[in-house]
Design an enzyme around this catalytic site. Structure first.
Site, PDB file in Angstrom:
ATOM      1  N   SER A 122      12.480 -31.520   6.189  1.00 13.89           N
ATOM      2  CA  SER A 122      11.573 -30.771   5.333  1.00 13.89           C
ATOM      3  C   SER A 122      11.382 -31.450   3.976  1.00 13.89           C
ATOM      4  O   SER A 122      12.313 -32.057   3.437  1.00 13.89           O
ATOM      5  CB  SER A 122      12.116 -29.348   5.117  1.00 13.89           C
ATOM      6  OG  SER A 122      11.365 -28.661   4.146  1.00 13.89           O
ATOM      7  N   LYS A 126       1.133 -28.705  11.723  1.00 17.55           N
ATOM      8  CA  LYS A 126       2.030 -27.640  12.167  1.00 17.55           C
ATOM      9  C   LYS A 126       1.547 -26.312  11.594  1.00 17.55           C
ATOM     10  O   LYS A 126       1.443 -26.165  10.377  1.00 17.55           O
ATOM     11  CB  LYS A 126       3.456 -27.931  11.696  1.00 17.55           C
ATOM     12  CG  LYS A 126       4.481 -26.873  12.070  1.00 17.55           C
ATOM     13  CD  LYS A 126       5.867 -27.310  11.591  1.00 17.55           C
ATOM     14  CE  LYS A 126       6.927 -26.273  11.898  1.00 17.55           C
ATOM     15  NZ  LYS A 126       6.774 -25.060  11.056  1.00 17.55           N
TER      16      LYS A 126
END
Length: 315
Positions: A109, A209
């Protein structure tokens, strides 16, 4: 409870809840508003049944495959998750080592508790992708992408379902405060043109995403993406949207052969993985399942949870 007694993802979640403070556990486990979509992600897998075929020679089998050219030991990757240092002192470093030991991709991330270079150094031989939160300063976006390329990340995963942070009421009740860094990585003015700009500025495969509709799947392929992750952000953003698995078939049909389709959200068993593959996914990503392994036993816990899922897929 020893590792031998932890037989599935749910067992790991129970132990993780015991070990984490309530605010941290609530952050990882919770969702937006009434958490309806959070529950639907899991429930959707129960609405599909397998149709087993018999008397097939399965004496030799493998789950190994490739996802956007990256070889993995089975079609399960580790999803990007923020602030993993809240779950274990080694955080993303341990997650990277566990994923590498299991022979699969770790997606780091933007909101990692360690730098992307440090996460890469923790598992130099492991396959890794970088999840990009797109902030308002384009030069910083380019800098992140350039750093990811230099550190050996093999793909860029752009999260597109966070123009604003979802209202997560568990966090409000426990007093969990999202670190201020989250506010610096959102931009509610982004459009498909920005994605086209990114496509022209990196040779790495790009995935988006957060797609849940056929219409957006078409726009994504027109923008030149290589992969689409069917995802509702683990039920953490817009409550009341479809479970990822329920949205998967229309995205697969709309994208055709123009992009590889992945799924995240609600995967807790190997049978869940098989159902997603049967409905057209190339692979799935697991977030909470791997996170619970991390909380229980660091890198070894991550490897063990992924190993359990691999054994269930093969079975």
């Amino acid at each position: 409870m020893g590792a031998a007694e932890l037989l599935n993802v749910s067992d790991y979640e129970r132990v993780a809840e015991e070990r984490l403070d309530p605010a941290s556990y609530g952050y990882f486990a919770g969702g937006a508003n009434d958490e309806w979509t959070l529950r639907e992600n899991v429930a959707a897998f129960g609405r599909w049944v397998l149709r087993p075929r018999v008397l097939v020679d399965v004496s030799a089998l493998t789950g190994a495959t490739t996802v956007l050219g990256t070889e993995v030991s089975f079609p399960v990757l580790v999803a990007p998750m923020a602030f993993q240092g809240l779950a274990h002192p080694d955080g993303e470093r341990a997650m990277a080592r566990g994923a590498a030991a299991a022979g699969t991709v770790m997606c780091l991330s933007t909101l990692s508790t360690v730098g992307l270079e440090e996460a890469a150094e923790a598992a130099p031989d492991g396959a890794r992708w970088f999840q990009l939160y797109w902030g308002p300063v384009r030069s910083k976006v380019q800098e992140l992408v350039d750093r990811a390329v230099a550190a050996g990340y093999r793909a860029i995963v752009v999260t597109v379902d966070l123009p604003e942070v979802g209202r997560r009421e568990r966090d409000l009740r426990t007093g969990f405060e999202t670190p201020a860094s989250l506010n610096a990585v959102t931009d509610n003015s982004l459009t498909w043109r920005d994605l086209e700009w990114l496509r022209s500025h990196t040779a790495l495969p790009i995935l988006v995403k957060g797609v849940l509709t056929a219409e957006d799947a078409v726009l994504a392929t027109e923008a030149g993406v290589d992969g689409i992750v069917v995802s509702n952000h683990g039920g953490r953003q817009l409550d009341g949207v479809a479970a990822s698995l329920d949205a998967l078939p229309e995205v697969v049909e709309a994208a055709g052969e123009r992009a590889e389709i992945l799924l995240d959200g609600g995967v807790r068993r190997g049978t869940d993985v098989v159902k997603a593959l049967a409905l057209g996914a190339r692979a799935v990503l697991v977030g909470r399942a791997a996170l619970y392994g991390l909380a229980v036993d660091g890198a070894d816990g991550v490897e063990r949870v992924l190993g359990l899922l691999r054994e269930e897929v093969e079975l």
